[in-house]
Structure formats: C-alpha cells, structure tokens
Design an enzyme around this catalytic site. Structure first.
Site, PDB file in Angstrom:
ATOM      1  N   GLY A 172      24.740  79.236   4.068  1.00 23.23           N
ATOM      2  CA  GLY A 172      23.415  79.104   4.673  1.00 23.23           C
ATOM      3  C   GLY A 172      22.923  77.682   4.542  1.00 23.23           C
ATOM      4  N   CYS A 173      21.985  77.308   5.412  1.00 22.52           N
ATOM      5  CA  CYS A 173      21.498  75.923   5.392  1.00 22.52           C
ATOM      6  C   CYS A 173      20.721  75.629   4.114  1.00 22.52           C
ATOM      7  CB  CYS A 173      20.662  75.636   6.634  1.00 22.52           C
ATOM      8  SG  CYS A 173      19.417  76.867   7.027  1.00 22.52           S
TER       9      CYS A 173
END
Lengths: 345, 345, 345, 345
Positions: free
Chosen positions: D149-150
């Site tokens: 995930g970012c």
C-alpha cells in the site's frame, strides 16, 4: 457607534479586518494606515473593495488619530506592535493587538521566543489573552487585548473541554496544517505559487513560536503544563488551518465523559460547533467564517482521544476573533457583524 | 558525447534543462552556473535531483568552461544573455540562447521592444530562429540558436499550416493563457500563491513583447505581415500554456483544405499532434513533455478557423525545444532524450 | 418580510442562495427542497452552515408550500424548472427561475438550443429577462424572472455601453473562462480534482448554449443581431468567470466616446465598476460578491476595443443576481443583503 | 526483453504503469486491458500518450494473453485482483499485484479488514511482500509479488531504520497526508474539484485499512507488534503523500545512533534519500519519481523522534515500486527504467 482604525491595513489580516469592519453595524471605520501605500485608495490595493469604501491609506499618526477613534486594531509585525500599543493606550484609545507582543505573560519567555526585549512588560499584566470563549470577563474589562495566535486558537478551543475537566494527560502530539496566508503577505520563495502548489512541507519542527503560547494557556486550563509536541505544515490552500491532536486520556475516563464534555463546552457557544464523535470537519467548511468546527475519535479502551479542529486562520485565527473581542469590550453582542461572513463553497 | 553547460541554472528553465540533460543518452552535463548559489549542490536547490547528480553550481567563467564544453545553454535574463553568447561563441562553443536576445532579426525592433541597444547586431544575421519544425536546416547549420518565446512557439506551430498554404487572412485574434512558471522564478506579488490561486488576469494587453516575434515569423511563412491582436492571461497552474486563435480564412478555402493542411503538417512530426476537427487539447496533456497538441474548429461557412494549441511552457516552450535544437546541431536524432519525459497524470 | 423558498437547494446555486438569503434582512427563508436529501439538515450537507440554520430539506410540494411563501427560487435543471414555474405561478407565488427555461424569447429557438419542446410558451412573453441593470422596469413589474446565464451576464454587462451607443460592429470574438462550479454539482470526470487541477480546456467550441442568449440581448441593445463567436474554457478554480471580448468599433468612434460610455454606464450602478482604460480586473476580486468589474483597451487607431470583465459565476452569475431581482420585485433597495458578502482574499 | 501486460490499465496506477513501461529499455508492453474501454486507443484516454504508443485496450483474456507475456501487472480493484492472479499464475505468468489482496499474511485478517473471504489463501504463503528495499531476496525468487500500500510504503521505509535496530518504542502516532489520486479514478463527490480544492479533511480515523499492514511489517522488522495510531488526511494536490511519524525512542538511545541508523540504511539505496537531521522533505520533490525522501528531528533528551517522509503515491507508492520489483524478478538492475522519470518543477 465604535470608531475604529486599522493600523497596518495592507497585509492579509488588515485586509480581512476591512472586510469585517466595513459591514459591522456598530462600527465606523475611521482610518486605515500603511506606511508603504500612503494616499492610495483601499480599493486600488484590494479591488474586491470596489464600490464599498473610499478610504485611503494614511501614515500611522497616533497624535492625529487618537482623538478620532475608540479602538485601534494593530495588524503590525511583532515589535512594531508593542510600540504602537503604548502610543495609543496612553492617549486613551483601546487596543486590540493581532501580533504576538502581548500573548506571553512572562517578559523572559517573550525575549527567549521572539528574540528581543519587551519594551512594555508592565502592560503584559494588564493585557487580556483574547481567546474570547475562555476569557470573556478579562476581555470585557481590559483596554488591551492580546489576540491569540492562529494555531493556539485552533488547538486551545479544541482541547479546552479535555483540560478544563482534567481528562487530558500528556505528552500531547499536535500535527497541524495551514494555508499560505498564515505566512503573511511578505514576498517569500516558499509561498510563490510554483513552489507551494502541489507541495506540502513541515516547518518549525520541534520549535515553533506558538508552542509556548499553547502550553501557557493549557496550563491555566488544566492546572499543569503539559508536554506538547507541535508540528505545523504548509499546505497549498489560501486560507484555513487544521489541527489533529493526539491526547492521552487520564485513567478511568469514560467515552461518555469525553463526548459530553465537548457537547457542554460547545452548546452555548455561537462560534464553536462540535460535530460529534467520529464526524470530522473539513477546513473548507470554515472559509471566511468565525467558526471553529471540532470532531473527535476516542479509541476502544478510552486511552486516547484524537481531536480534529478547523478554523479560518484569517478570521477566527486573527481578524474575526479581534472583532469578537471588540464586541465584548464595547458591550455589543459577541456575534455582531460576524455571522453573515462565511462561504458555503 | 556532447559536453554541455547550463549558464544560469537555478531558474525554472535551467532546472528543466537539468531534468532533461541529465538523462539524455548523448549528453554529458559538465557544468551548471549560478552567481547566487556558488558551491551549492544542485540537489540542495532542487531536492527532486537527490541521488541523480553531484553537480554543484559554479560561477560563469567562459575562459575556464569553454575548453570543457561543446555547447552552452544560456538560461539568463535578456541582455545578460547576449554578452554570454559573444563570450562563448568567440571561444568556439556553440550557443543555444533561451532568452529573447537573438529572436528578432532587426536590431531596431529589438531596441524598441526590449528597451536597450543590441550589443551584437552582427550575430542576429548568423543566428537561427530555433522553432525546430519550421527551421531545421538553419538550426542544423548554425552555431547560435535563438530559442523561440513560449507564446510564439505555441502560436506559430498551430498557425503554420494555415500560413504556409496561404489560407489565413487577418486580423488574427490570439487569446492565450499561461501558468505561473512562465513568469520565472523571481519573487513577485502577482505570483505569490495567495494572489495567483483562484485568480485569472490578463497582462500585456495590447502590447506584449512576444507579439512582434509572432508577426515576424508569420510573415516569413505566409508572405505578409498579418495584424495580430495578442492577449495573454495568467492562470493558477504551475506549468502549461494554451492559445486560442481566431483566424479569418481566405475566400474560397474549403474545410477539407484546412483539415488536410493540419494533417499533412503534423503527420511526420514527432512532437506535433493534430487531434482532429472539433477535438481539443487540455493543457494537462502536455505536462512535462515536448509535445504540442492542436485541435481546430472551422465554422459552417468556412470563413473562420478557431485553432487551439497547448504546450508545456518549460519544455516545448523553452528547455525541451532547446534540446531538440541541440540534437539537430550535433546530428543526433531529433527526439533523442525527449520522448520519455512526459506526465500522464 | 419576504417569505421565500429555494426549490432544489442542494446544488451549488441553491447553496449560494442559502448563504445570501439567510442573512438578507428582509427575507424569511421558509423552505428548502431537495428530492434526494429529504429530512437532512442543511448544515449536514453544507457544514459551513453550522449554527446558522436549522432548516431541513423537504420535497417540492407546491400545494403545501405555496400558501407559505411569496417567492420561489428555482434552482432546478432545465425542463424541471418550467414545470415548477407553472406550478407556483398558478398558485400566486412569484418565481425567479435560475435555469435557462425562460431566457429565450422564441419557443422555436428554445427547442433548437435545448432539445425539447417548451411546455409554457405563453409564459415566455410574460417573463422578464433578469439582467437587472438593463431591465429594471420589466423586472419590477413581473411575476416571473428568467435569471440570465452566467456567461451572458458577464458579456452583456461589459458590452452594453458599446451596444447602447451604437459603437460596436461585428464579428465579435468572445474568449471566456470559467471555474468548475459553473458545471454544477453533478459528478463528472472532467471536474474531478485530478483531471481539472493543472488543466485548461475549451468546450462548446462553435456551439455553446449561451451564445444565442447573448445575441438575442445584444440585438435588443444595439438594434441589430451581431455575429458572436463565443469560446468558453474550463479553469482550475472553484468560482469565477471572465470574458475577454474583441469588439470592432464602428467607423469614426473616438477613444473618449468609448471611455465615457463606460464611465457613464457604470457610475450609478451599485454592482458595476469600470476600472478604467488599461486597468484590468482579476477574477479573484469578485469572489463571493455580486460585483462585475470591467476594464478596457482601445487600440491606437480606435478600430477595436478589448473588453475584459469578471463576475463570480455563483453570485452575479446566478444567485446574487436572483436576489437583486427579488429586491426589485418586492420594492426593496436593489443592494439589500448583497453588499457585505464579498471576499477580499 | 520482458513481455508485460497491464490488467486494468485505465485507472491511475494503470496509466502510471504505461508511462513507465513504455520507456523501460527492457520491457515490451504487449497488452493493456480494460473492460470499459475495449478497442479504444490508450492515447484517446490519456492524450499525454499521443505519439508514444498505438496500443488499444482489450478485454482481460488470460487464455489469450498468457502465452504472449512473462509478467502481468494487476491494477484491479481488490477481490478482482486475486481472481486474475490465480488465472495468470496457473498459466505460468508471473504476477505483480498492485491491489491489497496478497499483502496481509493471514487470511483471517484479510477477511476482517477487507470484508470478504480470500479465495486463494494458499498463495498468501507463496507471495512476497514487495517493499523492495526490505525484501529483495523474497521478491527475486517469487512468482507473485504483493505490491505494498502507498501509506505503508511511506511509513515502513521511513521507520525501518528505527525498528531494525530496536530503537523504537510505542505507541507510534502517524499523521499522514495524501493527494487525491490516492482515492483512484472512480467518480466521487469528495474528490470533485470544487469539494477538494481549498479543503483538507481526515478519513479512516481510528480504522484505516493500511494500519494492519503497517503493524504486520513493523513487527517483522522490530520483533514486536507496536501500537500504531494512523490518521490519513486528504489534501488538495494531485499526487504525493507524506507521513509525519512521532516515535518514542527506547531508553538510552543516543542522537548519533538514530542519525547513523538513517545514514546507513539509506546510503546504498538508489531510491531512498536521508536529507539529514532537521532537514525535511517537501512532497513536491518526489513528483513523478520513485524516490522516498526522509528527514528527522530528535528532541533534546532523545526521547522521541519525528520522522517525516514523502513519496509519490502513484510511483514509489504503486507503479514505480511494481516496476522495481519486476526488475528484480527478471534479474535486471533495480533502477532500470526508473531514474529519468522525475519532475523538478
């Protein structure tokens, strides 16, 4: 009618004061001063004022202006403000100072934080800290209001319910974000469009000037000086300010206590709005208005509250609060001239 | 390998040249100069360059630099550029000048438009106007390229098909819009975030410096000097430039002639893309790229064409075009180093 | 007191009407309707209204609402508006329609431009075109105001001085630019932040719906239907609209005639401000306000005027103008409730 | 050459993959899929690709595509991704999944966080968590990469030096901020320009889906599962993400230990850059690039570190990291195709 002057009216808080005072039903705006724009009309500088005023900037001349006014709003840089405050007070004019010069109670702390000696330490004792909601009596009865910093306003209003009721332990982490007008109108590479747009950066990490002001006032509310870690960030928006505060709760506090604390604190306040548990404000929602919106989250075990608040840095964080204080000082309803100034979009 | 230096590398076009040249497969970037930032590393100034270069800014010293380089990119203010051009040319270094100093063919016109005497009028005759697509032979064979202005690039590329084929009458109305980097990096109230954000304003109405440059080049293409009314506007975006041109068509022109004119003009051009009739470009679609996108509308009676073009003012409008010219001057494929530099989002 | 309802109050013009009407000293806002948000509080939808109103959205029920109100503001999509207009008018309620349904005088033209048959052509004759400054008598004496389109407002107010005095020839090129709220609140890829930010693109090139409305009204002013080429562009700002109009002047017109024409036209108008020759407005300067600011440039030979005007598309271009019309219809001062709503920053 | 396909290429991460892969010297981009845009050309959808590719979107047909490709990048919504992963893996195609479907090691936790049963729990054990810098061996030897995930990318890269060396205690407060592309391309009121512009608001307070992912990975690094309080905020910028982490230091840690920890961790990393003590990154400085920039502040008594990191959510936070992983899986230099893609301005 209250006869008012804005001393230093070309900057952003000065301009915002014009916006509010020109339509305040109880105010006559008598003079606006600016050393750099003498004789220019306000609407040349701010064409949004076209058709709304014929005022021209003039030099700040207390001798000339004092007899014509009841109150002087000082929208000057730090240090210049305390000189002007002395000038107007000794001529019988009440003063609302939007600079930091009278916010810290201790001249030693002032010198340490702002890097210069205070020229009127005797006035520090007489001045009222103008966070209106927490200090109505003092504001009503003073001739000198120290209008709070924008970050302290946002933080103190949103943490007051926890501190007043002794629900907050420390350390408190405050992660704050502000639009570029918070930096004022002075030319600055950092606030050039091409540098600020699509950007986000922290500043003053570990040592911002508003931190001691917060601690001073939280201590008055809660009875102890909490450890406050404060990190502001610069955002690509023109107006607005937000604080996300992470507050350890004292042992045994219940969720209901916290929520009711906020409800009670805000319920009769015209400008404070508690959105509720797990409903959070957007900084958009206070643009142009004197409102402070607050939402909270309490974790499952009631060990920590996350408190999120927004204000418009130029209104509740500066010029709106100044007018709110003026209303009290001159016995007008606190909301006079401040309710219809918001933006929906 | 082409050994290159950027003279005046702290400004926006200089920074953009660094971005392109550092990854150009045929270029060794030998030096970057800046009088105000000597000894500072490029990545301190532009942290986006972290890990990509160890270059440090140095003083512009032609004597020292000339032996080390084949080409000097001048990203200097007008007037400073012509001095530096003389310095490098006489030491055998080719020059690509991004300023306006060599764009106008007539020294009289230069003096009239830029308010100073030209110090090297003899070089005006030798220089090539670096609008690559229209001037490949001259660019290939010169030592001195006058890189075109950003507005003229956008306008000339999008009007060339009409002028080359004698389809355009006048007066031509050109309504153009540019982001704030077009104004350069110098501090300016107008380009402060709080002033530019949520704003739009025209400037240079009736007298912008790029207008004579457009007329000069349109006259070369079409055989007559058209009347051009040019109005640029400042937009709240960092990069990008657009022109909407309203062009009367000569009598008897058919829709097909116009459309085919554009198709033919663009079909073998690597950086020009004709989107088609009634399909119009968004300035977003060229961010970071050397492309120029064009769309047209022709009215029912074929009396007027509306021509809409976009470029990135810092790339095709400045640094990208400069590198495209360098490629030709040194016999590399025109697109070398320029294709992979775009942004999709 | 004027008892008012907003029919369709969740969209952007509806929200802006709430902002204005809630603080209008002569208005009681009785009801706000929205089919999609029934029972929701206005301040849930628009938290900026926190503390300012307890109104809840309800269904649009003319039978129920008509007896309670004097005027209905229709902030509905085209076609829905004409139905609602009929419903309220026949129940004796005055109507101010912010849609396009009553702007065009000819039902044939309406059908051609909006693609549907007009259901109440007989009302077209009774309705007044609500560009207040040009149509005060008709507005004062009507029960049905057709509030003008935003682009026509900006263009007509800024070209009226030329047309009224027969100074304008044609073709007229109008290059216009608008912020994203002009597109309304409906979800749209084009107005998503990541698509609109750092973007600029034309739309409706050669065929925008507001063009026939402009021609219709210019013809009334100038006595002939001019050729108008109108190209709007979408800009990355929330509010605001600008038009740059290129107008050929009729033979023999003097600069003084043009300038005096603007001065005379604007001098007694509360919301029109002529900045002067070669002084141009920024779209920022009308945010939140009902003002229209105008600047002009006339070329040396007096052959062409460039006229630049700005309005806030949501205020003077929609909701503010609607309230201005209401003031006239109910014999209140035209500026009532509209002067203190601007933004300086 | 690596033959690649992007499954789900119309969204923002898909578009960003096109930008990178089209210019990757070792990649042939064979196919792009999109169920909603079949037969459309990529450059119709994203005009920035004009002149750069003739690819057209096609349906996702693993039977047809598998023989033509070596690797499939899945830029699909959660749940759709795990189905596609199974389809391609069983046909011998390596998979890099940009969704969350293979990030959590426990199927129970997956179900709890993402609200659906995992259809391929046996693959969870085989997959490698693709935070390249911390997991090179696993990434090199797997057929299935779970791209992080970012937010976890930004947080884990910036906290790894503290956790790997057991310098970090808890609770850890992480205040994060992201631009609107983080929310994807799906239409959404919240990400409409007029709602996001001039706004800032928190979301997922107390329960964001990326929090368990962070804790899972921090536990692997530090040997214990820390308490992590994570609050993301939506910002008015298109790209970019920042995290400000407040980390208690374990007793006895020295400032030098912390600083050297960061220096050592970053010094041989091509994409990690430690700016130093009290030097902080701006989110602007990583736009378009695969870099992660980190700065830290340690308080006087060495009790707490403030760690500030920035990435581009679409590059290092998604598509760039995916390509970095691909490089490792196919034994290319980790930086291949990723160094020249940044923006200076």
């Amino acid at each position: 009618m209250i006869r008012a002057a804005i001393i230093g009216a070309t900057g952003y808080t000065g301009a915002e004061l014009m916006r509010i005072l020109l339509f305040h039903p109880a105010v006559e705006l008598v003079a606006i001063t600016s050393e750099s724009s003498i004789e220019q009309r306000a609407c040349q500088h701010y064409p949004a004022l076209s058709g709304l005023t014929d005022l021209r900037f003039e030099a700040n001349n207390p001798e000339k202006l004092a007899p014509q006014i009841d109150v002087a709003f000082l929208a000057l840089p730090h240090a210049e403000a305390m000189e002007a405050a002395v000038d107007y007070l000794q001529r019988g004019v009440r003063v609302i100072d939007l600079s930091a010069d009278f916010r810290l109670n201790s001249p030693q702390l002032y010198e340490q934080v702002y890097g210069r000696k205070h020229i009127a330490p005797q006035l520090l004792a007489k001045s009222a800290y103008g966070l209106t909601e927490l200090n109505r009596e003092a504001v009503t009865n003073t001739d000198l209001v120290a209008n709070p910093g924008c970050y302290p306003t946002c933080v103190l209003l949103s943490l007051a319910p926890l501190f007043q009721q002794q629900l907050a332990a420390d350390p408190i982490i405050i992660d704050a974000k502000s639009g570029v007008t918070g930096a004022g109108k002075k030319l600055n590479t950092r606030t050039q469009f091409a540098e600020a747009n699509e950007g986000l950066s922290p500043y003053g990490v570990g040592g911002h000037r508003h931190q001691p002001e917060m601690v001073q006032e939280l201590a008055k509310l809660g009875g102890y000086a909490p450890e406050v870690v404060f990190t502001p960030h610069l955002l690509p928006l023109s107006r607005g300010m937000q604080s996300t505060s992470y507050v350890p709760l004292t042992a045994g506090v219940s969720r209901q206590q916290v929520v009711e604390g906020y409800q009670q604190f805000c319920e009769n306040e015209p400008f404070l709005h508690f959105l509720g548990e797990d409903i959070f404000p957007n900084v958009r929602d206070v643009r142009g208005s004197n409102n402070c919106l607050v939402g909270i989250h309490v974790d499952k075990e009631c060990r920590r509250a996350i408190v999120i608040a927004v204000i418009d840095n130029l209104v509740k964080g500066a010029s709106g609060a100044a007018v709110q204080n003026m209303n009290l000082m001159f016995n007008y309803p606190e909301e006079e001239g401040l309710r219809g100034i918001f933006q929906v979009l």
